[in-house]
Design a protein around this motif. Structure first.
Motif, PDB file in Angstrom:
ATOM      1  N   PHE A 213       0.842  -1.187   0.000  1.00 18.26           N
ATOM      2  CA  PHE A 213       0.000   0.000   0.000  1.00 18.26           C
ATOM      3  C   PHE A 213       0.884   1.246   0.000  1.00 18.26           C
ATOM      4  N   VAL A 214       0.591   2.164  -0.907  1.00 16.16           N
ATOM      5  CA  VAL A 214       1.386   3.380  -1.063  1.00 16.16           C
ATOM      6  C   VAL A 214       0.520   4.588  -0.710  1.00 16.16           C
ATOM      7  N   PRO A 215       0.820   5.285   0.393  1.00 15.58           N
ATOM      8  CA  PRO A 215       0.016   6.453   0.780  1.00 15.58           C
ATOM      9  C   PRO A 215       0.095   7.558  -0.279  1.00 15.58           C
ATOM     10  N   ILE A 216      -1.050   8.166  -0.577  1.00 13.50           N
ATOM     11  CA  ILE A 216      -1.096   9.267  -1.542  1.00 13.50           C
ATOM     12  C   ILE A 216      -1.918  10.415  -0.964  1.00 13.50           C
ATOM     13  N   SER A 217      -1.811  11.574  -1.600  1.00 18.84           N
ATOM     14  CA  SER A 217      -2.561  12.751  -1.175  1.00 18.84           C
ATOM     15  C   SER A 217      -3.932  12.771  -1.842  1.00 18.84           C
ATOM     16  N   LYS A 218      -4.803  13.661  -1.362  1.00 21.22           N
ATOM     17  CA  LYS A 218      -6.125  13.812  -1.972  1.00 21.22           C
ATOM     18  C   LYS A 218      -5.981  14.259  -3.424  1.00 21.22           C
ATOM     19  N   ARG A 219      -5.016  15.093  -3.691  1.00 21.67           N
ATOM     20  CA  ARG A 219      -4.789  15.562  -5.060  1.00 21.67           C
ATOM     21  C   ARG A 219      -4.419  14.396  -5.975  1.00 21.67           C
ATOM     22  N   ASP A 220      -3.500  13.540  -5.504  1.00 16.95           N
ATOM     23  CA  ASP A 220      -3.110  12.374  -6.304  1.00 16.95           C
ATOM     24  C   ASP A 220      -4.273  11.396  -6.457  1.00 16.95           C
ATOM     25  N   TYR A 221      -5.070  11.267  -5.398  1.00 15.75           N
ATOM     26  CA  TYR A 221      -6.238  10.380  -5.450  1.00 15.75           C
ATOM     27  C   TYR A 221      -7.179  10.817  -6.573  1.00 15.75           C
ATOM     28  N   ASP A 222      -7.489  12.101  -6.610  1.00 16.46           N
ATOM     29  CA  ASP A 222      -8.399  12.623  -7.640  1.00 16.46           C
ATOM     30  C   ASP A 222      -7.800  12.470  -9.036  1.00 16.46           C
ATOM     31  N   LYS A 223      -6.491  12.672  -9.146  1.00 13.52           N
ATOM     32  CA  LYS A 223      -5.817  12.544 -10.437  1.00 13.52           C
ATOM     33  C   LYS A 223      -5.890  11.104 -10.946  1.00 13.52           C
ATOM     34  N   ILE A 224      -5.591  10.150 -10.059  1.00 13.52           N
ATOM     35  CA  ILE A 224      -5.631   8.737 -10.455  1.00 13.52           C
ATOM     36  C   ILE A 224      -7.053   8.319 -10.799  1.00 13.52           C
ATOM     37  N   LYS A 225      -8.016   8.813 -10.036  1.00 17.82           N
ATOM     38  CA  LYS A 225      -9.412   8.457 -10.283  1.00 17.82           C
ATOM     39  C   LYS A 225      -9.837   8.877 -11.695  1.00 17.82           C
ATOM     40  N   LYS A 226      -9.404  10.067 -12.125  1.00 20.33           N
ATOM     41  CA  LYS A 226      -9.718  10.524 -13.480  1.00 20.33           C
ATOM     42  C   LYS A 226      -9.043   9.634 -14.519  1.00 20.33           C
ATOM     43  N   GLN A 227      -7.796   9.251 -14.242  1.00 15.61           N
ATOM     44  CA  GLN A 227      -7.080   8.375 -15.172  1.00 15.61           C
ATOM     45  C   GLN A 227      -7.768   7.017 -15.285  1.00 15.61           C
ATOM     46  N   VAL A 228      -8.282   6.520 -14.162  1.00 20.35           N
ATOM     47  CA  VAL A 228      -8.994   5.242 -14.175  1.00 20.35           C
ATOM     48  C   VAL A 228     -10.246   5.351 -15.037  1.00 20.35           C
ATOM     49  N   VAL A 229     -10.976   6.452 -14.890  1.00 19.20           N
ATOM     50  CA  VAL A 229     -12.197   6.669 -15.676  1.00 19.20           C
ATOM     51  C   VAL A 229     -11.883   6.684 -17.169  1.00 19.20           C
ATOM     52  N   HIS A 230     -10.752   7.297 -17.542  1.00 22.24           N
ATOM     53  CA  HIS A 230     -10.376   7.405 -18.952  1.00 22.24           C
ATOM     54  C   HIS A 230      -9.490   6.242 -19.420  1.00 22.24           C
ATOM     55  N   ASN A 231      -9.327   5.257 -18.527  1.00 22.26           N
ATOM     56  CA  ASN A 231      -8.574   4.047 -18.868  1.00 22.26           C
ATOM     57  C   ASN A 231      -7.132   4.347 -19.263  1.00 22.26           C
ATOM     58  N   THR A 232      -6.524   5.319 -18.577  1.00 16.78           N
ATOM     59  CA  THR A 232      -5.132   5.669 -18.872  1.00 16.78           C
ATOM     60  C   THR A 232      -4.197   5.378 -17.696  1.00 16.78           C
ATOM     61  N   PHE A 233      -4.758   4.912 -16.581  1.00 16.60           N
ATOM     62  CA  PHE A 233      -3.915   4.649 -15.412  1.00 16.60           C
ATOM     63  C   PHE A 233      -3.248   3.286 -15.531  1.00 16.60           C
ATOM     64  N   GLN A 234      -1.966   3.237 -15.216  1.00 16.26           N
ATOM     65  CA  GLN A 234      -1.211   1.989 -15.224  1.00 16.26           C
ATOM     66  C   GLN A 234      -0.766   1.666 -13.803  1.00 16.26           C
ATOM     67  N   ILE A 235      -1.231   0.538 -13.288  1.00 20.06           N
ATOM     68  CA  ILE A 235      -0.829   0.129 -11.947  1.00 20.06           C
ATOM     69  C   ILE A 235       0.649  -0.236 -11.958  1.00 20.06           C
ATOM     70  N   GLU A 236       1.348   0.097 -10.891  1.00 21.76           N
ATOM     71  CA  GLU A 236       2.775  -0.216 -10.811  1.00 21.76           C
ATOM     72  C   GLU A 236       2.958  -1.625 -10.265  1.00 21.76           C
ATOM     73  N   LYS A 237       3.679  -2.438 -11.015  1.00 23.16           N
ATOM     74  CA  LYS A 237       3.954  -3.812 -10.610  1.00 23.16           C
ATOM     75  C   LYS A 237       5.445  -4.085 -10.703  1.00 23.16           C
ATOM     76  N   GLU A 238       5.874  -5.048  -9.899  1.00 19.67           N
ATOM     77  CA  GLU A 238       7.289  -5.403  -9.876  1.00 19.67           C
ATOM     78  C   GLU A 238       7.414  -6.912  -9.723  1.00 19.67           C
ATOM     79  N   VAL A 239       8.167  -7.540 -10.605  1.00 18.55           N
ATOM     80  CA  VAL A 239       8.392  -8.982 -10.515  1.00 18.55           C
ATOM     81  C   VAL A 239       9.409  -9.240  -9.418  1.00 18.55           C
ATOM     82  N   ILE A 240       9.053 -10.149  -8.498  1.00 18.79           N
ATOM     83  CA  ILE A 240       9.946 -10.469  -7.388  1.00 18.79           C
ATOM     84  C   ILE A 240      10.200 -11.969  -7.376  1.00 18.79           C
ATOM     85  N   GLY A 241      11.266 -12.377  -6.702  1.00 18.29           N
ATOM     86  CA  GLY A 241      11.619 -13.785  -6.658  1.00 18.29           C
ATOM     87  C   GLY A 241      10.742 -14.574  -5.723  1.00 18.29           C
TER      88      GLY A 241
END
Length: 241
Positions: A213-241
């Motif tokens: 879980f990565v803490p974010i601000s209200k501003r970032d929350y609103d920004k990501i929410k808009k990206q999700v609506v427009h299908n432009t948000f990319q979740i960050e993933k990392e391959v681990i062993g």
């Protein structure tokens, strides 16, 4: 392995139970069992669903009998279930903690004797193992919650928990991928859409992966929410062993 049992789960399923304490090691053994079951390609087996310390195997009784399948499953479960080294995925989930969307963070803080900021820091300091997915499509049951954050369920569950809510119940934490009733203590919310049946991959993670879980601000929350609506948000993933 020892102390493994098989029992009917209705007339078209068998529950294979591993009578051990829930742990990352047991989770690896269950993953190994499922992998071996897939490799075996038993005729009549339809699918299987892993849980904390069991696997339910669904089958077609016209193709294989309960007794025959039970013997095959017990044989597989009692083999060496050491899982070959394989990669898993760390999925980073952005979270806005506290406030109106995380009202129970106050209760968690009081129960733990910590400040709300300390609760946020501790909750976001762990890479949580996804033991299983259930209850709702994409609801991850996560292991690794710091003991100090363990908080009893609500005495009076809510009739409506918003999609994306992050909760704590006992020594578990999880995410509501869809709106539903629920009795977990809500400490925050993610703007990310965890389950979407129209995506090529409907879920962002699977059992055996880890979530941070990565803490974010209200501003970032609103920004990501808009990206999700427009299908432009990319979740960050990392391959681990």
């Amino acid at each position: 392995m020892t102390n493994i049992t098989c029992q009917p789960a209705g007339d078209t399923a068998i529950r294979v139970t591993f009578h051990e304490k829930v742990s990352p090691e047991l989770n690896r053994n269950i993953k190994s069992f499922c992998k071996k079951l897939k490799e075996q390609a038993v005729k009549g087996v339809i699918e299987w669903v892993p849980a904390y310390h069991s696997v339910i195997v669904y089958y077609h009784p016209y193709h294989i009998s309960y007794e025959n399948l039970r013997d095959i499953l017990l044989n597989l479960a009692n083999k060496d279930l050491q899982l070959d080294e394989e990669s898993s995925t760390l999925v980073k989930i952005p979270v806005l903690y506290g406030g109106k969307i995380g009202p129970d963070i106050v209760q968690v803080a009081e129960n733990s004797g910590l400040s709300e900021q300390n609760v946020i820091e501790k909750h976001s300091s762990v890479d949580y193992l996804i033991y299983m997915i259930g209850f709702l499509p994409g609801f991850p049951y996560l292991g690794g919650l710091p003991e100090t954050l363990a908080t009893p369920r609500l005495n009076n569950p809510r009739s409506h928990v918003p999609e994306g809510s992050i909760g704590i119940a006992g020594n578990q934490t999880g995410i509501y991928p869809l709106a539903s009733p629920g009795g977990w203590n809500l400490i925050g919310k993610t703007p990310v859409q965890l389950f979407n049946p129209d995506r090529e991959e409907p879920f962002l993670y699977r059992a055996g992966d880890r979530i941070r879980f990565v803490p974010i601000s209200k501003r970032d929350y609103d920004k990501i929410k808009k990206q999700v609506v427009h299908n432009t948000f990319q979740i960050e993933k990392e391959v681990i062993g």
